[in-house]
Structures are given as C-alpha cells and as structure tokens.
Scaffold this active site. Structure first.
Site: not given
Ligand code: 8YV
Length: 319
Positions: A156-159, A179, A234, A236, A260, A265, A283
């Site tokens: 739960l970061g900015r994205i 974490r 979305i 890595r 994605d 890749e 991606h």
C-alpha cells in the site's frame, strides 16, 4: 575540441520532440542508442559524463556506473528502480532520481482494467466475437462479479492507495499487506500475506520489485487465493513465483490472473498465452501519452535542477 558543457549520457530515446532540446540546454548529450559501438563511445567520453539518463526498464548496473568516474547524477524515467544499482551509485556519492506520483493514476487505472478484464473475461469475450463464435453452438461462459467483492492489495504505497481509492467506486471491501501497518490509513491491515490471500476475492500486487520482494507471491499464497481467486500484477514479475503461478493457473488451483509484468520481459511463458482465464499485457501500465509526457518532464526537470542547483528534484532516499 572539447565541448564547454559537461556531458550527459542518454541510454534511450523518448518519443517526445522537446526532449533533446531540453537536455542540450545544459549538457552535451551523448545519444548512446544511436552509437554504432556503444562501448567505444563510453571509453572515449567517460571522463566528461556528469549525468546519466535512463529508465526503469533500462538496466543501469554497477559495471556501467563504475566506468564513469565523474558521474554525479542518474535521472531515471519510471517509479521502479530495481533495474538500477541505486545503492552502489549512492555509495559513490551519485544522486539517483525516479519519477514518483505522476504515474499513480494510470497504473491504478490499468490495475482495475486488468481486474475487470480477468473477472469479466473481456479478452476471451473479444476473441469469441472476432472468431464469429457468437450465435454459434458454444455459449460464452459466465464471469465473476467485481462490485461488492473483497480486494487485497499487496503493497500500500502511492500506487496501492490510488488502487484502494478506485475500489471504493466498486463498493469493495479493501485490506492490505505491507511489511508494517500504516498509521495514516484506516484500511484493514493484514500482517500475514497468506491470510490476506485467503480472505481476498482479488489480490492486486502493487509492491516494489527487487531482492526484498522476490517471489513473495509463492505457491502457498497462490493456493490461499484459491480456485476462485484472481491475481493481478502491475508491479514487477519478480514479485511472483512465475512458474508456480503458471502451474496453479493450468491446474485450476488459481482462478485467473491479469498480468502487465513478467519475470523475464519481454518473454511471456507460452502456457499463459493458451489460457482463457488469463489476461496478458505488454507492460503498459504507465503507457499513456499524458503520463509518459509527465514522466519525461519530471526527468527533464531533474536534469535541469541538477544543472542549476547541483541537487535532484525527486531523489531516492539513501538505500
Ligand atoms: C516504466 C515502470 O517506467 O515506472 C515503472 O516502474 O515499470 C514503467 O512505468 C516504463 O515502461 C519505462 O519507460
């Protein structure tokens, strides 16, 4: 004759015409991708290079950094920095910037696009229509309802926050795993990733890549998400044990996936291409004209800030 401007090593082109003019304002720009022999150019110009421009998808490793004795700043396009040896650079006193925040909306939008596509079988349905199967003998299978369901967010970061915000429009119940619990949000925190997966109808991976999260989504987590669960990534490819995910999708232990990003890749496991319960994209989460322009402009602003103040605008904290 040596140029009076310091040199800037640009590893990749950007599809916006103002790029080169802006970079050339303060720097003598070396367009490495245009060089017939990249190593020869680096050897010839290494002492002049003060700034390096790269992207989240362009490996910028210690071996390159170590060849540039006067490098002071690395400006990367993209929020992820797992392709850059940031710690190594910082230990040498080199500042590194990324492009946070400007892509949050598009990445969160695409996470929901993938969720809707996987749950409602949009790719499968489109293939069905294009193959003129509509009206034929085989009825299109029913999908999975999205609204009012349980959404787990890993990271739960900015994205992750932008994803949680969109989930409110779908009347979803949201919980997250980080974490550490965030003090500034009221969403339900689940300290165990496995518990979060077994609670969730849909699990969206939005955490950072790199060594700290490698194969965080393992067989146990996939089993906990279960045969009705849908996994969205979305972030890595490295965050998921890809082989375990493919096996679980093939066997039906995992209900579906919307992806994605992948481990290697642009290689996508062939098995995924044959599965109708999987949506696979190349991606593209940040790949809109608007967001890519904002990302590029933030790179250019970082370069300008370094040239005029010696400091980057959006530097990564010390790792
Ligand atoms: C890439 C990404 O930046 O921001 C990231 O971490 O993965 C993408 O947005 C983009 O594909 C590189 O041009």
């Amino acid at each position: 004759m040596t140029s009076p401007k310091p040199a800037l090593l640009q590893l990749l082109p950007f599809p916006f015409p103002h790029t080169q003019e802006r970079l050339a304002k303060h720097f003598d720009v070396i367009e490495l991708w245009n060089a017939p022999d990249a190593q020869a150019v680096i050897d010839a110009r290494k002492d002049e290079i003060a700034v390096l421009v790269t992207s989240a998808m362009t490996p910028t490793r210690a071996e390159l950094i170590d060849q540039l004795p006067n490098l002071k700043a690395i400006c990367s396009q993209g929020v992820g920095y797992d392709a850059i040896d940031v710690k190594h650079a910082q230990q040498k006193g080199i500042q590194v910037s990324n492009t946070p925040d400007v892509l949050n909306d598009c990445v969160a939008d695409l996470a929901f696009g993938l969720l809707l596509a996987a749950a409602r079988k949009l790719g499968h349905a489109e293939r069905y229509v294009r193959a003129n199967q509509w009206g034929g003998d085989v009825a299109f299978p029913l999908g999975t309802k999205v609204s009012h369901k349980k959404l787990g967010i890993v990271g739960l970061g900015r994205i992750g926050m932008a994803i949680a915000q969109r989930a409110t429009g779908f009347d979803m119940e949201v919980r997250y795993h980080n974490r550490r619990q965030r003090e500034d949000v009221t969403l339900g925190y689940e300290p165990s990733l496995k518990e979060l997966a077994s609670w969730s109808d849909f699990l969206i991976v939005a955490t950072v890549g790199g060594a700290s999260t490698r194969k965080l989504i393992d067989q146990e987590v996939l089993r906990a998400l279960g045969p009705k669960g849908i996994l969205i990534n979305i972030s890595r490819g490295s965050v998921i044990d890809e082989q375990a995910m493919v096996d679980a999708l093939v066997s039906g232990e995992l209900g579906g996936a919307g992806l994605d990003v992948y481990e290697a890749e642009p290689t996508v496991p062939d098995a995924l291409k044959t599965l109708d319960n999987v949506v696979i994209l190349p991606h593209i989460a940040s790949a809109t004209n608007e967001t890519r322009l904002d990302m590029l402009n933030l790179v250019l602003d970082n370069v300008d800030a370094y040239a005029t103040t010696g400091k980057l605008l959006t530097p990564l904290p010390a790792l």
